[in-house]
Design a protein around this motif. Structure first.
Motif, PDB file in Angstrom:
ATOM      1  N   PRO A  79       0.828  -1.207   0.000  1.00 29.78           N
ATOM      2  CA  PRO A  79       0.000   0.000   0.000  1.00 29.78           C
ATOM      3  C   PRO A  79       0.861   1.256   0.000  1.00 29.78           C
ATOM      4  CG  PRO A  79       0.260  -0.774   2.226  1.00 29.78           C
ATOM      5  CD  PRO A  79       1.063  -1.725   1.346  1.00 29.78           C
ATOM      6  N   THR A  80       0.217   2.395   0.042  1.00 27.08           N
ATOM      7  CA  THR A  80       0.903   3.667   0.272  1.00 27.08           C
ATOM      8  C   THR A  80       1.255   3.752   1.752  1.00 27.08           C
ATOM      9  OG1 THR A  80      -0.343   4.737  -1.494  1.00 27.08           O
ATOM     10  CG2 THR A  80       0.656   6.164   0.166  1.00 27.08           C
ATOM     11  N   VAL A  81       2.478   4.091   2.065  1.00 26.06           N
ATOM     12  CA  VAL A  81       2.933   4.176   3.455  1.00 26.06           C
ATOM     13  C   VAL A  81       3.243   5.633   3.776  1.00 26.06           C
ATOM     14  CG1 VAL A  81       4.635   3.421   5.152  1.00 26.06           C
ATOM     15  CG2 VAL A  81       3.883   1.853   3.344  1.00 26.06           C
ATOM     16  N   LEU A  82       2.619   6.149   4.831  1.00 22.14           N
ATOM     17  CA  LEU A  82       2.796   7.542   5.221  1.00 22.14           C
ATOM     18  C   LEU A  82       3.463   7.634   6.589  1.00 22.14           C
ATOM     19  CD1 LEU A  82      -0.669   9.069   4.204  1.00 22.14           C
ATOM     20  CD2 LEU A  82       1.465   9.066   2.891  1.00 22.14           C
ATOM     21  N   ALA A  83       4.553   8.383   6.645  1.00 22.61           N
ATOM     22  CA  ALA A  83       5.194   8.652   7.928  1.00 22.61           C
ATOM     23  C   ALA A  83       4.315   9.589   8.749  1.00 22.61           C
ATOM     24  CB  ALA A  83       6.563   9.285   7.699  1.00 22.61           C
ATOM     25  N   GLU A  84       4.544   9.608  10.058  1.00 23.18           N
ATOM     26  CA  GLU A  84       3.708  10.400  10.955  1.00 23.18           C
ATOM     27  C   GLU A  84       3.708  11.878  10.572  1.00 23.18           C
ATOM     28  OE1 GLU A  84       2.625  10.262  15.694  1.00 23.18           O
ATOM     29  OE2 GLU A  84       4.667   9.777  15.055  1.00 23.18           O
ATOM     30  N   ASP A  85       4.864  12.408  10.175  1.00 26.31           N
ATOM     31  CA  ASP A  85       4.910  13.830   9.831  1.00 26.31           C
ATOM     32  C   ASP A  85       4.259  14.126   8.478  1.00 26.31           C
ATOM     33  OD1 ASP A  85       6.802  12.718   8.172  1.00 26.31           O
ATOM     34  OD2 ASP A  85       8.436  14.045   8.781  1.00 26.31           O
TER      35      ASP A  85
ATOM     36  N   ALA B 212      -8.873   2.956   2.461  1.00 24.84           N
ATOM     37  CA  ALA B 212      -8.239   1.647   2.270  1.00 24.84           C
ATOM     38  C   ALA B 212      -6.897   1.789   1.562  1.00 24.84           C
ATOM     39  CB  ALA B 212      -9.162   0.748   1.457  1.00 24.84           C
ATOM     40  N   GLY B 213      -5.985   0.879   1.888  1.00 25.01           N
ATOM     41  CA  GLY B 213      -4.724   0.806   1.174  1.00 25.01           C
ATOM     42  C   GLY B 213      -3.688   1.831   1.565  1.00 25.01           C
ATOM     43  N   VAL B 214      -3.850   2.464   2.727  1.00 24.82           N
ATOM     44  CA  VAL B 214      -2.884   3.453   3.206  1.00 24.82           C
ATOM     45  C   VAL B 214      -2.407   3.029   4.592  1.00 24.82           C
ATOM     46  CG1 VAL B 214      -2.460   5.863   3.803  1.00 24.82           C
ATOM     47  CG2 VAL B 214      -3.989   5.299   1.905  1.00 24.82           C
ATOM     48  N   VAL B 215      -1.109   2.901   4.761  1.00 26.92           N
ATOM     49  CA  VAL B 215      -0.520   2.551   6.045  1.00 26.92           C
ATOM     50  C   VAL B 215      -0.076   3.822   6.753  1.00 26.92           C
ATOM     51  CG1 VAL B 215       1.396   1.396   7.219  1.00 26.92           C
ATOM     52  CG2 VAL B 215       0.245   0.276   5.309  1.00 26.92           C
ATOM     53  N   LEU B 216      -0.464   3.959   8.011  1.00 25.82           N
ATOM     54  CA  LEU B 216      -0.059   5.092   8.833  1.00 25.82           C
ATOM     55  C   LEU B 216       1.003   4.618   9.819  1.00 25.82           C
ATOM     56  CD1 LEU B 216      -3.583   6.591   9.631  1.00 25.82           C
ATOM     57  CD2 LEU B 216      -2.067   7.122   7.704  1.00 25.82           C
ATOM     58  N   LEU B 217       2.093   5.337   9.889  1.00 20.86           N
ATOM     59  CA  LEU B 217       3.176   5.005  10.807  1.00 20.86           C
ATOM     60  C   LEU B 217       3.187   5.972  11.984  1.00 20.86           C
ATOM     61  CD1 LEU B 217       6.105   4.380   8.274  1.00 20.86           C
ATOM     62  CD2 LEU B 217       4.501   2.692   9.239  1.00 20.86           C
ATOM     63  N   GLY B 218       3.809   5.546  13.095  1.00 21.20           N
ATOM     64  CA  GLY B 218       4.012   6.424  14.232  1.00 21.20           C
ATOM     65  C   GLY B 218       3.123   6.092  15.410  1.00 21.20           C
ATOM     66  N   ALA B 219       3.454   6.703  16.555  1.00 18.54           N
ATOM     67  CA  ALA B 219       2.709   6.437  17.792  1.00 18.54           C
ATOM     68  C   ALA B 219       1.253   6.844  17.670  1.00 18.54           C
ATOM     69  CB  ALA B 219       3.382   7.180  18.952  1.00 18.54           C
ATOM     70  N   ALA B 220       0.976   7.965  17.002  1.00 17.84           N
ATOM     71  CA  ALA B 220      -0.408   8.409  16.849  1.00 17.84           C
ATOM     72  C   ALA B 220      -1.218   7.404  16.056  1.00 17.84           C
ATOM     73  CB  ALA B 220      -0.444   9.775  16.164  1.00 17.84           C
TER      74      ALA B 220
ATOM     75  N   TYR C  11      -9.689  -0.880  12.172  1.00 20.87           N
ATOM     76  CA  TYR C  11      -8.255  -0.778  11.926  1.00 20.87           C
ATOM     77  C   TYR C  11      -7.541  -2.050  12.392  1.00 20.87           C
ATOM     78  CZ  TYR C  11      -8.386   4.118  10.542  1.00 20.87           C
ATOM     79  OH  TYR C  11      -8.628   5.291   9.857  1.00 20.87           O
ATOM     80  N   ALA C  12      -6.396  -2.338  11.758  1.00 19.14           N
ATOM     81  CA  ALA C  12      -5.587  -3.503  12.126  1.00 19.14           C
ATOM     82  C   ALA C  12      -4.109  -3.170  11.937  1.00 19.14           C
ATOM     83  CB  ALA C  12      -5.963  -4.706  11.259  1.00 19.14           C
ATOM     84  N   ARG C  13      -3.254  -3.979  12.558  1.00 20.57           N
ATOM     85  CA  ARG C  13      -1.816  -3.825  12.344  1.00 20.57           C
ATOM     86  C   ARG C  13      -1.472  -4.220  10.916  1.00 20.57           C
ATOM     87  NH1 ARG C  13       1.262  -2.973  16.774  1.00 20.57           N
ATOM     88  NH2 ARG C  13       0.361  -3.430  18.812  1.00 20.57           N
ATOM     89  N   TRP C  14      -0.545  -3.492  10.341  1.00 20.80           N
ATOM     90  CA  TRP C  14      -0.007  -3.882   9.037  1.00 20.80           C
ATOM     91  C   TRP C  14       1.265  -4.672   9.273  1.00 20.80           C
ATOM     92  CZ3 TRP C  14       4.275  -1.536   6.076  1.00 20.80           C
ATOM     93  CH2 TRP C  14       4.350  -2.045   4.761  1.00 20.80           C
ATOM     94  N   ALA C  15       1.394  -5.770   8.567  1.00 25.79           N
ATOM     95  CA  ALA C  15       2.514  -6.656   8.818  1.00 25.79           C
ATOM     96  C   ALA C  15       3.835  -6.104   8.293  1.00 25.79           C
ATOM     97  CB  ALA C  15       2.240  -8.015   8.171  1.00 25.79           C
ATOM     98  N   GLY C  16       3.791  -5.149   7.398  1.00 21.75           N
ATOM     99  CA  GLY C  16       5.031  -4.657   6.810  1.00 21.75           C
ATOM    100  C   GLY C  16       5.462  -5.527   5.642  1.00 21.75           C
ATOM    101  N   PRO C  17       6.411  -5.073   4.855  1.00 25.71           N
ATOM    102  CA  PRO C  17       6.818  -5.832   3.664  1.00 25.71           C
ATOM    103  C   PRO C  17       7.412  -7.192   3.979  1.00 25.71           C
ATOM    104  CG  PRO C  17       8.318  -3.983   4.070  1.00 25.71           C
ATOM    105  CD  PRO C  17       7.151  -3.810   4.997  1.00 25.71           C
ATOM    106  N   ASP C  18       7.900  -7.366   5.213  1.00 30.19           N
ATOM    107  CA  ASP C  18       8.475  -8.667   5.561  1.00 30.19           C
ATOM    108  C   ASP C  18       7.471  -9.598   6.200  1.00 30.19           C
ATOM    109  OD1 ASP C  18       8.106  -7.440   7.961  1.00 30.19           O
ATOM    110  OD2 ASP C  18      10.196  -7.597   8.644  1.00 30.19           O
ATOM    111  N   GLY C  19       6.232  -9.136   6.376  1.00 25.36           N
ATOM    112  CA  GLY C  19       5.185  -9.991   6.930  1.00 25.36           C
ATOM    113  C   GLY C  19       5.256 -10.193   8.422  1.00 25.36           C
ATOM    114  N   ASP C  20       6.074  -9.399   9.130  1.00 28.54           N
ATOM    115  CA  ASP C  20       6.234  -9.567  10.577  1.00 28.54           C
ATOM    116  C   ASP C  20       5.178  -8.734  11.307  1.00 28.54           C
ATOM    117  OD1 ASP C  20       6.995  -9.887  13.172  1.00 28.54           O
ATOM    118  OD2 ASP C  20       8.893  -8.788  12.987  1.00 28.54           O
TER     119      ASP C  20
END
Length: 318
Positions: free
Chosen positions: A14-20, A74-82, A92-101
């Motif tokens: 998906p599209t991955v967005l940093a907190e800032d 849909a299809g957008v990952v949000l990163l960061g504590a917020a 909402y659910a956790r995204w596993a990341g590109p490595d599936g972890d």
């Protein structure tokens, strides 16, 4: 390509967005909604209802605070504590990341599969109505007479007045005359079930159409103001799958629809600074049709954005 996590499908690219990146967007959305809803919130505290501007919150039951809560869709990952705070939110659910972890740093994403499982059957009727309406040309010959028909016979039965604190511009007899002329000239053709259901018996008798819930997809058409306003409901029922930009656009359309709906109504709203669209005159009918056509075009554009989301979550009936 997708992976599954506890039975739920999560996109891996998906599209991955940093907190800032995403927090300022969320704040801008919140400020926009707070500006749009400030009057309603102030009136709610003071107990002073507004017949035009408060309708969307009394009829649709989607609170200003819910509208102000930003969702990327849909299809957008949000990163960061917020973002991690959203794991306590519905959908909402956790995204596993590109490595599936799934236990790694990852991020947070809308749980599209979970939304589909919980809302899919409920949204089936909404999808059918939106799709059928998108495929039709707008009909522009009703001139907003549904609001007039709702108060037909008010001299004999004042309980039909839905805004009893607002006087009728033409009085009860004058209002009835407009409805009856509209029926004779073929203008009283309301296609929307949730407008028609407020008709008193005398107006029902004048109407050639009898829209009902089971005929909604067959009758709904994009020129209907209420059909355009209901796109706001369709959008917020899709939250958080629908991005907040779509929901806010639907809200703005619904606000504009409500403005025309009430300016063209039989009520005298001059105390609220609303000049009437005098649909009892040929000039007023021409003005109404022009504004109606513009709103219908905006509604069709929203249907184009809503339909892919509805198609993604609707569960076929068995």
């Amino acid at each position: 390509m997708h992976r599954t996590y506890r039975g739920r499908v999560l996109a891996t690219a998906p599209t991955v967005l940093a907190e800032d990146e995403w927090v300022p967007v969320a704040e801008e959305h919140r400020r926009a909604v707070e500006a749009l809803t400030a009057g309603h919130r102030e009136r709610a505290l003071a107990g002073e209802p507004h017949p035009v501007e408060d309708f969307l919150f009394t009829y649709y039951r989607f609170r200003p605070g819910q509208l102000a809560r930003w969702h990327p869709g849909a299809g957008v990952v949000l990163l960061g504590a917020a973002a991690r705070e959203r794991l306590a939110w519905r959908g909402y659910a956790r995204w596993a990341g590109p490595d599936g972890d799934v236990d790694g740093p990852g991020g947070v994403v809308v749980d599209a599969a979970g939304v589909a499982a919980s809302q899919g059957r409920r949204l089936g009727h909404v999808r059918d109505v939106v799709a059928a309406t998108r495929g039709r040309a707008p009909e522009l010959g009703c001139f907003g007479l549904h609001e007039w028909a709702m108060v037909h016979g008010s001299a004999a039965d004042p309980s039909v007045l839905r805004h009893e604190r607002q006087p009728l511009r033409l009085g009860a007899a004058g209002t009835d005359a407009v409805v009856e002329e509209g029926a004779r000239r073929g203008w009283l053709r309301c296609t929307h079930v949730d407008a028609f259901r407020f008709y008193p018996g005398s107006a029902v008798e004048l109407s050639p159409l009898r829209p009902a819930r089971d005929t909604q997809a067959a009758l709904e058409q994009p020129g209907c103001l209420h059909a355009g306003m209901d796109l706001y409901r369709a959008a917020f029922l899709l939250v958080p799958l629908a991005p907040s930009s779509l929901v806010l656009d639907a809200f703005r359309l619904a606000r504009d629809v409500r403005e025309l709906d009430m300016r063209a109504s039989p009520y005298d709203l001059s105390r609220y600074g609303r000049e009437p669209v005098r649909v009892e005159t040929s000039e007023g009918r021409a003005q109404y049709a022009t504004e109606q056509r513009a709103l219908a075009a905006r509604g069709q554009a929203l249907r184009d954005r809503l339909l892919p989301l509805l198609d993604a979550v609707v569960v076929p009936a068995r």
